[in-house]
Scaffold this motif. Structure first.
Motif, short mmCIF file in Angstrom:
data_model
loop_
_atom_site.label_atom_id
_atom_site.label_comp_id
_atom_site.label_asym_id
_atom_site.label_seq_id
_atom_site.Cartn_x
_atom_site.Cartn_y
_atom_site.Cartn_z
N GLY A 1 2.58 1.71 -3.41
CA GLY A 1 1.43 2.26 -4.37
C GLY A 1 1.15 3.78 -4.28
O GLY A 1 1.33 4.47 -5.35
N CYS A 2 0.70 4.09 -2.82
CA CYS A 2 0.61 5.46 -2.81
C CYS A 2 1.75 6.47 -3.08
O CYS A 2 1.62 7.61 -3.93
CB CYS A 2 0.19 5.71 -1.26
SG CYS A 2 -1.37 5.09 -0.72
N PHE A 3 3.13 5.84 -2.77
CA PHE A 3 4.20 6.82 -3.27
C PHE A 3 4.20 6.86 -4.64
O PHE A 3 4.60 7.86 -5.32
CB PHE A 3 5.44 6.28 -2.63
CG PHE A 3 6.74 7.09 -2.95
CD1 PHE A 3 6.84 8.26 -2.36
CD2 PHE A 3 7.72 6.47 -3.48
CE1 PHE A 3 8.08 9.13 -2.44
CE2 PHE A 3 8.74 7.22 -3.65
CZ PHE A 3 9.11 8.52 -3.05
N GLN B 1 0.64 -1.27 -0.04
CA GLN B 1 -0.05 -0.02 -0.06
C GLN B 1 0.79 1.26 0.18
O GLN B 1 0.69 2.28 -0.54
CB GLN B 1 -1.04 -0.02 1.14
CG GLN B 1 -1.97 1.27 1.35
CD GLN B 1 -2.85 0.99 2.17
OE1 GLN B 1 -3.33 0.16 2.83
NE2 GLN B 1 -3.58 2.15 2.59
N ILE B 2 1.93 1.21 0.80
CA ILE B 2 2.67 2.50 0.80
C ILE B 2 3.37 2.66 -0.37
O ILE B 2 3.53 3.91 -0.74
CB ILE B 2 3.56 2.58 2.33
CG1 ILE B 2 4.21 3.94 2.60
CG2 ILE B 2 4.83 1.67 1.97
CD1 ILE B 2 3.06 4.62 3.27
N ILE C 1 -8.94 4.02 -5.60
CA ILE C 1 -7.89 3.20 -4.94
C ILE C 1 -8.49 2.93 -3.59
O ILE C 1 -8.11 1.74 -2.93
CB ILE C 1 -6.69 4.25 -4.63
CG1 ILE C 1 -5.97 4.63 -6.18
CG2 ILE C 1 -5.77 3.70 -3.49
CD1 ILE C 1 -5.03 5.69 -6.04
N ASP C 2 -9.12 3.68 -2.73
CA ASP C 2 -9.76 3.30 -1.63
C ASP C 2 -10.69 2.02 -1.73
O ASP C 2 -10.78 1.17 -0.84
CB ASP C 2 -10.45 4.56 -0.75
CG ASP C 2 -9.68 5.68 -0.18
OD1 ASP C 2 -8.57 5.38 -0.39
OD2 ASP C 2 -10.14 6.59 0.06
N ARG D 1 -8.72 8.75 -5.81
CA ARG D 1 -8.78 8.53 -4.47
C ARG D 1 -9.81 7.43 -4.09
O ARG D 1 -9.60 6.35 -3.34
CB ARG D 1 -8.74 9.55 -3.68
CG ARG D 1 -8.36 9.17 -2.14
CD ARG D 1 -8.54 10.34 -1.23
NE ARG D 1 -9.67 10.40 -0.44
CZ ARG D 1 -10.40 11.36 -0.38
NH1 ARG D 1 -9.97 12.53 -0.56
NH2 ARG D 1 -11.48 11.22 0.02
N ILE E 1 -8.61 -1.24 -2.17
CA ILE E 1 -7.95 -1.53 -1.05
C ILE E 1 -8.95 -2.16 -0.12
O ILE E 1 -8.67 -3.32 0.51
CB ILE E 1 -7.24 -0.49 -0.44
CG1 ILE E 1 -6.10 0.11 -1.30
CG2 ILE E 1 -6.68 -0.56 1.30
CD1 ILE E 1 -5.39 1.24 -0.66
N TRP F 1 -8.94 13.85 -8.73
CA TRP F 1 -7.99 13.21 -7.68
C TRP F 1 -9.06 12.75 -6.79
O TRP F 1 -8.90 11.53 -6.49
CB TRP F 1 -7.34 14.40 -6.99
CG TRP F 1 -6.61 13.84 -5.66
CD1 TRP F 1 -6.77 14.12 -4.22
CD2 TRP F 1 -5.60 12.66 -5.55
NE1 TRP F 1 -6.25 13.22 -3.47
CE2 TRP F 1 -5.61 12.31 -4.33
CE3 TRP F 1 -5.24 11.71 -6.48
CZ2 TRP F 1 -4.70 11.10 -3.87
CZ3 TRP F 1 -4.35 10.61 -6.27
CH2 TRP F 1 -4.11 10.43 -4.84
N ILE G 1 1.84 6.51 -7.02
CA ILE G 1 1.08 7.68 -7.54
C ILE G 1 1.42 9.34 -7.20
O ILE G 1 1.24 9.82 -8.19
CB ILE G 1 -0.30 7.73 -6.81
CG1 ILE G 1 -1.00 6.18 -7.30
CG2 ILE G 1 -1.42 8.72 -7.02
CD1 ILE G 1 -2.19 5.69 -6.44
N SER G 2 1.81 9.44 -6.02
CA SER G 2 2.74 10.73 -5.87
C SER G 2 3.64 11.09 -6.76
O SER G 2 3.72 12.21 -7.19
CB SER G 2 2.94 10.72 -4.39
OG SER G 2 3.56 11.80 -4.16
#
Length: 79
Positions: A39-41, A36-37, A62-63, A59, A66, A55, A43-44
């Motif tokens: 994947g979020c990174f 998860q971390i 993605i939410d 979001r 998950i 966005w 995207i950033s």
């Protein structure tokens, strides 16, 4: 380095919560945390920003992804 810093701050609580919520072991919860971390990174880093008009929809997608995955784990471990 960024992921290591985030992990130092949040990993323990996240892993404990996921272990309890999903009835999985620590190795599994660690893997979910890093998946998860990272994947979020990613995207950033891809240039998405909070000002992006899409966005909110990104979001939400993605939410949902998950949450669906976690619910699947919960349903499988409840058997």
């Amino acid at each position: 380095r960024i992921i290591e810093k985030i992990a130092a701050l949040h990993k323990e609580n996240f892993v404990e919560e996921i272990m309890t919520r999903c009835n999985i072991n620590k190795k599994q919860a660690d893997a979910i945390f890093y998946f998860q971390i990272n994947g979020c990174f990613a995207i950033s880093k891809s240039g998405r920003s909070l000002e992006c008009e899409d966005w909110l929809n990104i979001r939400r997608a993605i939410d949902s992804f998950i949450a669906g995955g976690l619910e699947k784990i919960i349903s499988e471990t409840a058997i």
